[in-house]
Design a protein around this motif. Structure first.
Motif, PDB file in Angstrom:
ATOM      1  N   THR A  97       0.826  -1.199   0.000  1.00 31.54           N
ATOM      2  CA  THR A  97       0.000   0.000   0.000  1.00 31.54           C
ATOM      3  C   THR A  97       0.864   1.255   0.000  1.00 31.54           C
ATOM      4  OG1 THR A  97      -1.633  -1.206   1.295  1.00 31.54           O
ATOM      5  CG2 THR A  97      -1.892   1.177   1.147  1.00 31.54           C
ATOM      6  N   SER A  98       0.447   2.231  -0.811  1.00 28.72           N
ATOM      7  CA  SER A  98       1.114   3.530  -0.850  1.00 28.72           C
ATOM      8  C   SER A  98       0.265   4.532  -0.079  1.00 28.72           C
ATOM      9  CB  SER A  98       1.278   3.989  -2.307  1.00 28.72           C
ATOM     10  OG  SER A  98       1.827   5.285  -2.358  1.00 28.72           O
ATOM     11  N   TYR A  99       0.905   5.291   0.826  1.00 26.63           N
ATOM     12  CA  TYR A  99       0.211   6.298   1.630  1.00 26.63           C
ATOM     13  C   TYR A  99       0.809   7.665   1.328  1.00 26.63           C
ATOM     14  CZ  TYR A  99      -1.073   2.166   4.409  1.00 26.63           C
ATOM     15  OH  TYR A  99      -1.534   0.938   4.829  1.00 26.63           O
ATOM     16  N   ALA A 100      -0.051   8.668   1.140  1.00 24.68           N
ATOM     17  CA  ALA A 100       0.436  10.000   0.793  1.00 24.68           C
ATOM     18  C   ALA A 100      -0.393  11.056   1.509  1.00 24.68           C
ATOM     19  CB  ALA A 100       0.367  10.220  -0.719  1.00 24.68           C
ATOM     20  N   ALA A 101       0.245  12.200   1.785  1.00 22.44           N
ATOM     21  CA  ALA A 101      -0.415  13.321   2.453  1.00 22.44           C
ATOM     22  C   ALA A 101       0.036  14.614   1.794  1.00 22.44           C
ATOM     23  CB  ALA A 101      -0.081  13.337   3.938  1.00 22.44           C
ATOM     24  N   LYS A 102      -0.707  15.663   2.057  1.00 24.05           N
ATOM     25  CA  LYS A 102      -0.296  16.983   1.612  1.00 24.05           C
ATOM     26  C   LYS A 102       1.099  17.275   2.152  1.00 24.05           C
ATOM     27  CE  LYS A 102      -1.698  21.845   1.819  1.00 24.05           C
ATOM     28  NZ  LYS A 102      -2.693  22.815   2.370  1.00 24.05           N
ATOM     29  N   ALA A 103       1.904  17.973   1.353  1.00 20.53           N
ATOM     30  CA  ALA A 103       3.314  18.189   1.691  1.00 20.53           C
ATOM     31  C   ALA A 103       3.478  18.761   3.097  1.00 20.53           C
ATOM     32  CB  ALA A 103       3.955  19.123   0.676  1.00 20.53           C
ATOM     33  N   PHE A 104       4.345  18.115   3.883  1.00 21.68           N
ATOM     34  CA  PHE A 104       4.734  18.654   5.175  1.00 21.68           C
ATOM     35  C   PHE A 104       6.147  18.178   5.479  1.00 21.68           C
ATOM     36  CE2 PHE A 104       3.104  14.477   6.395  1.00 21.68           C
ATOM     37  CZ  PHE A 104       3.972  14.061   7.384  1.00 21.68           C
ATOM     38  N   LEU A 105       6.770  18.838   6.431  1.00 24.61           N
ATOM     39  CA  LEU A 105       8.115  18.512   6.885  1.00 24.61           C
ATOM     40  C   LEU A 105       8.039  18.066   8.334  1.00 24.61           C
ATOM     41  CD1 LEU A 105      11.300  18.716   6.610  1.00 24.61           C
ATOM     42  CD2 LEU A 105      11.043  21.084   7.373  1.00 24.61           C
ATOM     43  N   THR A 106       8.830  17.080   8.690  1.00 27.10           N
ATOM     44  CA  THR A 106       8.941  16.702  10.096  1.00 27.10           C
ATOM     45  C   THR A 106      10.395  16.441  10.434  1.00 27.10           C
ATOM     46  OG1 THR A 106       8.171  15.218  11.847  1.00 27.10           O
ATOM     47  CG2 THR A 106       8.563  14.214   9.690  1.00 27.10           C
ATOM     48  N   PHE A 107      10.789  16.867  11.617  1.00 28.38           N
ATOM     49  CA  PHE A 107      12.086  16.501  12.162  1.00 28.38           C
ATOM     50  C   PHE A 107      11.943  15.343  13.149  1.00 28.38           C
ATOM     51  CE2 PHE A 107      12.939  20.900  10.873  1.00 28.38           C
ATOM     52  CZ  PHE A 107      14.142  20.748  10.201  1.00 28.38           C
ATOM     53  N   HIS A 108      10.866  15.377  13.950  1.00 26.26           N
ATOM     54  CA  HIS A 108      10.808  14.462  15.090  1.00 26.26           C
ATOM     55  C   HIS A 108       9.527  13.636  15.120  1.00 26.26           C
ATOM     56  CE1 HIS A 108      13.564  17.745  16.629  1.00 26.26           C
ATOM     57  NE2 HIS A 108      14.314  16.670  16.527  1.00 26.26           N
ATOM     58  N   HIS A 109       9.701  12.332  15.045  1.00 29.52           N
ATOM     59  CA  HIS A 109       8.616  11.396  15.324  1.00 29.52           C
ATOM     60  C   HIS A 109       8.427  11.322  16.840  1.00 29.52           C
ATOM     61  CE1 HIS A 109       7.948   9.109  11.442  1.00 29.52           C
ATOM     62  NE2 HIS A 109       8.943   9.930  11.136  1.00 29.52           N
ATOM     63  N   THR A 110       7.184  11.205  17.266  1.00 33.19           N
ATOM     64  CA  THR A 110       6.886  11.044  18.687  1.00 33.19           C
ATOM     65  C   THR A 110       6.783   9.574  19.049  1.00 33.19           C
ATOM     66  OG1 THR A 110       5.689  13.143  18.703  1.00 33.19           O
ATOM     67  CG2 THR A 110       5.246  11.610  20.509  1.00 33.19           C
ATOM     68  N   ASN A 111       5.887   8.878  18.378  1.00 31.21           N
ATOM     69  CA  ASN A 111       5.689   7.443  18.612  1.00 31.21           C
ATOM     70  C   ASN A 111       4.813   6.913  17.501  1.00 31.21           C
ATOM     71  OD1 ASN A 111       5.961   4.988  19.921  1.00 31.21           O
ATOM     72  ND2 ASN A 111       4.358   5.376  21.439  1.00 31.21           N
TER      73      ASN A 111
ATOM     74  N   PRO B   5       9.661  16.070  21.066  1.00 25.15           N
ATOM     75  CA  PRO B   5       8.787  15.173  21.839  1.00 25.15           C
ATOM     76  C   PRO B   5       9.540  14.008  22.446  1.00 25.15           C
ATOM     77  CG  PRO B   5       8.594  14.690  19.506  1.00 25.15           C
ATOM     78  CD  PRO B   5       9.489  15.893  19.616  1.00 25.15           C
ATOM     79  N   ARG B   6       9.195  13.663  23.667  1.00 28.62           N
ATOM     80  CA  ARG B   6       9.721  12.471  24.329  1.00 28.62           C
ATOM     81  C   ARG B   6       8.576  11.773  25.052  1.00 28.62           C
ATOM     82  NH1 ARG B   6      15.511  12.663  24.767  1.00 28.62           N
ATOM     83  NH2 ARG B   6      15.356  10.624  25.767  1.00 28.62           N
ATOM     84  N   ILE B   7       8.697  10.458  25.186  1.00 32.57           N
ATOM     85  CA  ILE B   7       7.669   9.660  25.845  1.00 32.57           C
ATOM     86  C   ILE B   7       8.330   8.772  26.895  1.00 32.57           C
ATOM     87  CG2 ILE B   7       6.225   9.633  23.768  1.00 32.57           C
ATOM     88  CD1 ILE B   7       7.152   6.689  23.358  1.00 32.57           C
ATOM     89  N   ASN B   8       7.508   8.066  27.657  1.00 27.35           N
ATOM     90  CA  ASN B   8       8.013   6.964  28.459  1.00 27.35           C
ATOM     91  C   ASN B   8       8.429   5.891  27.461  1.00 27.35           C
ATOM     92  OD1 ASN B   8       8.326   4.591  29.944  1.00 27.35           O
ATOM     93  ND2 ASN B   8       6.649   5.051  31.356  1.00 27.35           N
ATOM     94  N   TYR B   9       9.742   5.739  27.263  1.00 27.49           N
ATOM     95  CA  TYR B   9      10.237   4.931  26.150  1.00 27.49           C
ATOM     96  C   TYR B   9       9.919   3.443  26.296  1.00 27.49           C
ATOM     97  CZ  TYR B   9      13.199   4.120  22.081  1.00 27.49           C
ATOM     98  OH  TYR B   9      13.652   3.799  20.825  1.00 27.49           O
ATOM     99  N   ARG B  10       9.456   3.046  27.478  1.00 31.23           N
ATOM    100  CA  ARG B  10       9.016   1.655  27.620  1.00 31.23           C
ATOM    101  C   ARG B  10       7.810   1.385  26.728  1.00 31.23           C
ATOM    102  NH1 ARG B  10       9.460   0.543  34.211  1.00 31.23           N
ATOM    103  NH2 ARG B  10      11.609   1.267  34.439  1.00 31.23           N
ATOM    104  N   LEU B  11       7.121   2.452  26.296  1.00 28.99           N
ATOM    105  CA  LEU B  11       5.970   2.323  25.411  1.00 28.99           C
ATOM    106  C   LEU B  11       6.323   2.671  23.969  1.00 28.99           C
ATOM    107  CD1 LEU B  11       3.208   3.798  27.738  1.00 28.99           C
ATOM    108  CD2 LEU B  11       3.686   1.398  27.240  1.00 28.99           C
TER     109      LEU B  11
END
Length: 569
Positions: A337-351, A446-452
Motif C-alpha cells: 500500500t502507498s500512503y500519501a499526504a499533503k506536503a509537510f516537513l517533520t524533524f521528530h517522530h513522537t511514537n 517530543p519524548r515519551i516513556n520509552y518503555r511504550l
C-alpha cells in the motif's frame, strides 16, 4: 516524476535565494519566555568561553528523589565562531556536551567541547577550516594549492566534519555523540573526553549518512536509518541494525562489527533523495516519511564547485506529496500500500503503534520547508526576529489503515473511535491521508516513556517554542487521547527537551520524573537541572549551578541509569 528533469514546471523554490517575508504572530504574555520583560540577546548567539571540566556542586531547592541515579548527557552547539570566521547556521556550531550526574539526591554539573578533529583544527588555526551544513570553510592553510584544487573532486570528503552536535546514544555500553553524518565520536562518560579516533559507520556498512535519532529495543538492539547515494538504481534509504555485543569463542564481537542493513527503500526521485531526521518503529513495522524536502544532488555538486554552503542544495517542492513508506520488520519488505499526504516537513517522530488494523503515527509536523532557513544565525541578531507560523511545528496524528486491498474509494477507511484523522483510497490505489492536530501550540522535541515505544501510549512531553527567536520557552505535557496540555514556565528561563525517567517498579505510564535543564536569558553562566513530577506537572526540585563560562542551549540528550544494563531513550 516530472520534478526530476523539469523543476521549473512545479514551482521550484530555492529558499537560500528567495524566502517569503515572515508573517507576524501576536502571542499572549503567558506564551512568551520573558513575561513582557525587555528582551536580552538571543541565547542561540551565545558562545561558551570557559568549559566546566571538573564536576561542580550546586544549590539544591526542593527534593531530588533518592531513587534517581545516573547521568543526563545533553548535546548541542556551543561556539558560533573561531577568530574572525563566523558560523552561518544554528546546526553548525561546535558540539558542546553538558552532563548532570545524579546520586543520593545530589547533582553535579560538568561540560566540555567535543574534542573532535574538526574542533581541534578550527581551534589550532583560529578560523573555520572544516565546512558544516550552512557554513563553507576557509581554505585549509596547511594544504597546498594543488591539494585544495584536488579536494573539489571529492565533494563528500574522505573526512567530513565530525562535529557531532545533535544527540548522544549508547551502542552497547559505549557512549557516542551523533550528527547526521556516519562519523561518530565515542565519549568517556566520566570526563566527556573523546575516546580514540572517530568511528566511521560507513566502514562497517555501505551508507553515506545516518540519523541522530536511533531506536533501541529492550535487549539493546539499536536501529537507525542511513542514506546510500551511489546504488546503480539510484539513492536508497536503509534500515540499519546493530545487535548487542556478543561473545563468540571467548572473543567479544562489537555491535558495530555486527552491523547490517535489514531493509532498503528506493528513493522515489533518483536525483532528489528526501531529507529526514528521524523515523518511526512499532512492534512489526518501520515507518519512514519521505518528504518533498530533498537534497538536489546536481545542485550539491554545482554548489561544491561554486563554493556555496551544502544546505543551499536543499529544495522544497510544496506541490508534491509527503509519502509514508511502511516496511515490515520481519521481512524488510515494503508493504504494497502507498500512503500519501499533503506536503509537510517533520524533524521528530513522537511514537507509532498498531491498533485494530491501523498504524497510528504521531509526529511534529511543519507546513513549510523554509523552516530550515529561519535558523540562520543572522536572523537571531535581529531583536525583532519572528518566524512565520507555517514554519512552526504542531503535534499531529496520522492513521494509516493496513488492510485496504478491497476497500471502497469513497469511504473514510479510518475506523478507530475518537480520531479525526482521515484516509481515502484513490483511483490509483494510493491511500490519501490527512492528520488530526492534537494541539495547536507550537510543540516539538517530543519524548515519551520509552518503555511504550512502538506501543499504544497516552502522554508525550515536549517544549513549546516561542516564534520570537525560536526559543524553548515552556515545558509541555500532552495527553494525546484528548489533546489536553499542561504548561510549566518560569519567566526569564529557557528549558530543554524533557527526558522521562520511569520510577522504580512503575506500572503507570506517568510515574517517575521528567528531567530538563534550565538556562537563564539574563545570566549566561546560570544552569540548572529541574526535576518535574509528570503527574501534577509541577516542579519537585532543582539544583542550580554557576558554570565557568556561558551556558548554551542544547538539542537532544539521554539519561543513563546507574543500574541499567541497556540504556534506552
Amino acid at each position: 516524476m516530472v520534478i526530476l528533469r523539469e523543476e521549473l514546471k512545479i514551482n521550484h523554490i530555492n529558499m537560500w535565494e528567495k524566502t517569503a517575508p515572515a508573517e507576524r504572530v501576536n502571542l499572549s504574555t503567558s506564551a512568551t519566555c520573558d513575561g513582557g520583560e525587555a528582551r536580552p540577546p538571543m541565547v542561540w548567539l551565545r558562545s561558551c568561553d570557559a568549559e566546566t571540566l571538573t564536576p561542580i556542586k550546586g544549590i539544591r531547592k526542593g527534593e531530588i528523589p533518592s531513587w534517581l541515579s545516573g547521568r543526563l548527557t545533553r548535546n548541542g552547539p556551543g561556539k558560533t565562531s573561531f577568530g574572525d570566521s563566523q558560523y552561518n547556521h544554528l546546526f553548525d556550531g561546535s558540539a558542546y556536551l553538558h552532563q548532570f550526574n545524579i546520586a543520593d539526591g545530589e547533582v553535579t554539573y560538568q561540560s566540555r567541547f567535543l574534542q573532535s578533529d574538526t574542533y581541534k583544527k578550527n581551534f589550532l588555526h583560529n578560523r573555520i577550516v572544516v565546512s558544516e551544513f550552512g557554513t563553507l570553510a576557509s581554505p585549509d592553510p596547511c594544504k597546498t594549492l594543488f591539494q585544495r584544487f584536488m579536494s573539489f573532486f571529492d565533494p563528500a570528503g574522505k573526512n567530513p566534519t565530525d562535529n557531532c552536535s545533535v544527540n548522544v546514544t549508547y551502542i552497547g555500553d559505549e557512549l557516542y555523540a551523533l550528527s547526521e553524518l556516519p562519523h561518530m565520536r565515542r565519549i568517556d562518560p566520566e570526563t566527556l573526553n573523546c575516546v580514540g579516533e572517530r568511528t566511521k559507520l560507513n566502514d562497517y556498512i555501505a551508507i553515506s549518512q545516518a540519523t541522530a535519532h536511533p531506536h533501541v529495543d529492550p535487549d539493546g538492539t539499536l536501529y537507525n536509518m542511513g542514506n546510500k547515494y551511489d546504488d546503480k538504481g539510484g539513492p536508497t534509504y536503509n534500515i540499519i541494525k546493530l545487535p548487542p555485543p556478543e561473545i563468540v569463542n571467548g572473543v567479544t564481537i562489537s555491535s558495530l562489527e555486527q552491523a547490517e542493513i535489514v531493509a532498503s527503500i528506493p528513493a522515489q526521485w533518483r536525483m532528489y533523495p528526501s531529507y529526514y531526521h528521524s523515523f518511526g518503529m512499532t512492534d512489526n513495522y518501520f515507518i519512514f516519511v519521505e518528504m518533498p524536502f530533498v537534497l538536489n544532488l546536481g545542485r550539491f555538486m554545482y554548489n561544491h564547485f561554486m563554493r556555496k554552503p551544502y544546505f543551499t542544495s536543499l529544495n522544497w517542492f510544496p506541490d508534491e506529496k509527503t509519502k509514508f513508506r511502511v516496511i515490515r520488520r520481519d521481512t524488510g519488505e515494503l508493504v504494497n500500500t502507498s500512503y500519501a499526504a499533503k506536503a509537510f516537513l517533520t524533524f521528530h517522530h513522537t511514537n507509532a503503534y498498531e491498533k485494530d488494523g491501523h498504524l497510528i503515527v504521531d509526529l511534529c509536523g511543519i507546513d513549510d520547508g523554509a523552516t530550515v532557513y529561519q535558523l540562520m544565525l543572522k536572523n537571531f541578531e535581529d531583536p525583532d526576529f519572528e518566524t512565520a507560523p507555517s514554519t512552526m511545528g504542531t503535534h499531529r496524528r496520522f492513521v494509516l489503515p493496513l488492510d485496504v486491498d478491497n476497500a471502497p474509494e469513497d469511504t473514510n477507511l479510518v475506523k478507530l473511535p475518537g480520531t479525526k484523522s482521515n484516509a481515502y483510497k484513490q483511483h490509483n490505489g494510493c491511500i490519501e491521508v490527512s492528520y488530526e492536530e492534537l494541539s495547536d501550540i507550537y510543540f516539538d522535541l517530543p519524548r515519551i516513556n520509552y518503555r511504550l515505544n512502538g506501543k499504544e501510549y497516552t502522554y508525550v512531553y515536549g517544549v513549546e517554542i516561542d516564534p520570537k527567536g525560536i526559543e524553548f520557552c515552556n515545558l509541555v505535557k500532552m495527553d494525546v487521547t484528548t489533546g489536553e496540555t499542561k504548561i510549566w514556565h518560569e519567566n526569564g528561563k529557557l528549558v530543554s527537551e524533557p527526558v522521562f525517567v520511569a520510577g522504580p517498579n512503575s506500572k503507570e505510564e506517568d510515574y517517575g520524573v521528567v528531567l530538563s535543564s534550565l538556562i537563564d536569558k539574563h545570566n549566561p553562566k546560570y544552569v540548572a537541572l529541574v526535576v518535574m513530577d509528570p503527574k501534577t506537572w509541577k516542579e519537585l526540585g532543582r539544583v542550580e549551578f554557576e558554570a565557568n563560562g556561558a551556558v548554551t542551549s542544547t538539542f537532544h540528550g539521554m539519561f543513563a541509569g546507574t543500574d541499567e544494563t541497556v540504556h534506552r531513550y
